[in-house]
Structure formats: structure tokens, C-alpha cells
Design a protein around this motif. Structure first.
Motif, short mmCIF file in Angstrom:
data_model
loop_
_atom_site.label_atom_id
_atom_site.label_comp_id
_atom_site.label_asym_id
_atom_site.label_seq_id
_atom_site.Cartn_x
_atom_site.Cartn_y
_atom_site.Cartn_z
N SER A 141 -6.74 -15.02 -3.57
CA SER A 141 -5.44 -14.40 -3.82
C SER A 141 -5.55 -12.89 -3.68
O SER A 141 -6.59 -12.29 -4.01
CB SER A 141 -4.93 -14.75 -5.21
N THR A 142 -4.47 -12.27 -3.23
CA THR A 142 -4.41 -10.82 -3.09
C THR A 142 -3.06 -10.34 -3.58
O THR A 142 -2.02 -10.90 -3.22
CB THR A 142 -4.61 -10.37 -1.64
N LEU A 143 -3.07 -9.28 -4.39
CA LEU A 143 -1.84 -8.64 -4.85
C LEU A 143 -1.93 -7.17 -4.49
O LEU A 143 -2.96 -6.53 -4.75
CB LEU A 143 -1.68 -8.81 -6.35
N GLY A 144 -0.87 -6.63 -3.87
CA GLY A 144 -0.95 -5.25 -3.42
C GLY A 144 0.38 -4.56 -3.38
O GLY A 144 1.45 -5.17 -3.53
N VAL A 145 0.33 -3.25 -3.16
CA VAL A 145 1.52 -2.41 -3.00
C VAL A 145 1.32 -1.54 -1.76
O VAL A 145 0.19 -1.11 -1.47
CB VAL A 145 1.78 -1.56 -4.26
N ARG A 146 2.41 -1.31 -1.03
CA ARG A 146 2.32 -0.53 0.19
C ARG A 146 3.49 0.45 0.30
O ARG A 146 4.59 0.16 -0.19
CB ARG A 146 2.36 -1.45 1.43
N LEU A 147 3.22 1.57 0.95
CA LEU A 147 4.26 2.50 1.37
C LEU A 147 4.33 2.43 2.89
O LEU A 147 3.32 2.66 3.57
CB LEU A 147 3.93 3.92 0.92
N GLN A 148 5.51 2.11 3.41
CA GLN A 148 5.66 1.91 4.86
C GLN A 148 6.73 2.84 5.41
O GLN A 148 7.79 3.02 4.79
CB GLN A 148 6.04 0.46 5.16
N HIS A 149 6.45 3.41 6.57
CA HIS A 149 7.41 4.27 7.27
C HIS A 149 7.59 3.76 8.69
O HIS A 149 6.61 3.53 9.40
CB HIS A 149 6.92 5.72 7.31
N LEU A 150 8.84 3.56 9.10
CA LEU A 150 9.16 3.15 10.46
C LEU A 150 9.89 4.28 11.17
O LEU A 150 10.82 4.89 10.61
CB LEU A 150 10.06 1.91 10.48
N SER A 151 9.48 4.58 12.39
CA SER A 151 10.18 5.54 13.24
C SER A 151 9.79 5.28 14.68
O SER A 151 8.83 4.57 14.95
CB SER A 151 9.86 6.99 12.85
#
Length: 204
Positions: free
Chosen positions: A172-182
Motif C-alpha cells: 500500500s502507498t499513501l501520498g500527497v502531490r502538488l501538480q501544475h499543468l501548462s
């Protein structure tokens, strides 16, 4: 004998001229997304250490919300192995839906190579990690609001994140991400969009 064509009535002519082709772009995106999903699922089924991820995200831009599924697989051998840390390469295929309150909802498909710097924790199967990626995305629509148009369906996706592998064999994996699309200036305007994401992955 030649038959004469019946002229269109003014009302019919107005309807014919004003009605655009129905859903050509949407049907094309749907077919592309379905094909990409099958390819990703087939590749993941043959990969070692396959995992499936449920991901949810939120953006301040036009109150856009995001939910999706990720097929991920990790290169078996680390790219680099140190005394306490190791560097791994992951491949992730993404299929997501965006709820866009001020415009049409969006379908997102794409691929990201993810570099993950891992530190196994002593005495357990748990692994702490930080990760980053530059991937590509294709969006079904580009308008998030009247004053926010991303201009191109093709976008780059930059990501930074952190998380923990845990459970039996670290499945199992639990995570948080910051994502930027351009679109990196391919076409103007290029306002981009940012997401804060949380995710849960399970490796079968």
C-alpha cells in the motif's frame, strides 16, 4: 428523366447552417482515452510490481475538482542505491475526470515517468519517499471559466510529492502531490492550473 432537387425551406436552411458537427472532438477524445486505457492496462498486467492508484485533486482555479485512476509500474532495479536511500523509476498512465463548475467537464489522459527517492525504515516494510515528474497530458476541453482558457489540449504536467509505502510487503502507498499543468508557452494565453492531490495505491 432528371429529378429536380427540392429547395430547402428557409427554416431548414437556417438550422443546417447553424448546427455544428455533433461531438466530433468529444468522440475522438473518448476513443483515444479508451484505447490508451486498454494499452495501459495491458502493459501494467505484464509488468512486475503493478499497482493501481485512486487519486483525487482540488484546484483554486474555478473550483475545479479532479478524480482519476493511475496504472503504475516500477523498474525492478534501482537507478541508484546508496547506504540509506535509493532512486527508482516509475511509469504512470493516467485517466482522470475533472468537474468544472463554470465550463464543460474535462477528461484527462496522459503519461508520466516518475523519479522516486526512497528511504526504507529500519525494522519494517515501510518506505518513506519523495518524488517528482514531468509528464504529458491530453485534455478534452481547455476552458475552465470565462476568464481562464488553457488554449491547447496538449499540456505538460509537473509534479512534486511525498508519501509512505506500508502494509504487508509494502503493497500500500499513501501520498500527497502538488501538480501544475501548462503548455509551456506553445500557445497564448497559458495560465496553467495547479492541483493539490492525495492518492492511495495498491500493488497486486
Amino acid at each position: 428523366m432528371f429529378a429536380l432537387a427540392t429547395p430547402l425551406s428557409p427554416r431548414h436552411a437556417r438550422v443546417t447552417r447553424s448546427t455544428p458537427p455533433v461531438g466530433h472532438a468529444c468522440r475522438g477524445i473518448a476513443r483515444w482515452a479508451a484505447g490508451a486505457t486498454l494499452v495501459l492496462a495491458g502493459a501494467a498486467a505484464q509488468a512486475q510490481g503493478v499497482d493501481w492508484t485512486l487519486i483525487g485533486g482540488a484546484s483554486e482555479t474555478a473550483r475545479v475538482r479532479q478524480v482519476g485512476v493511475v496504472a503504475g509500474w516500477t523498474r525492478p532495479a534501482p537507478l541508484w542505491q546508496g547506504d540509506a536511500w535509493r532512486l527508482r523509476l516509475r511509469h504512470e498512465g493516467v485517466l482522470a475526470a475533472w468537474h468544472v463548475p463554470q465550463a464543460r467537464d474535462v477528461v484527462e489522459v496522459g503519461y508520466s515517468p516518475v523519479l522516486r527517492l526512497e528511504r526504507p525504515l529500519q525494522g519494517s516494510a515501510n518506505v518513506f519517499f519523495v518524488e517528482g515528474s514531468i509528464g504529458v497530458r491530453l485534455l478534452s476541453h481547455t476552458r475552465m471559466a470565462d476568464d481562464h482558457n488553457m488554449s491547447t489540449a496538449f499540456q505538460f504536467a509537473d509534479m512534486l510529492g511525498a508519501g509512505m509505502q506500508f502494509g504487508q510487503d509494502g503493497r500500500s502507498t499513501l501520498g500527497v502531490r502538488l501538480q501544475h499543468l501548462s503548455n509551456l508557452g506553445i500557445k497564448k494565453p497559458n495560465p496553467g492550473i495547479n492541483f493539490v492531490q492525495v492518492y492511495y495505491a495498491y500493488r497486486f
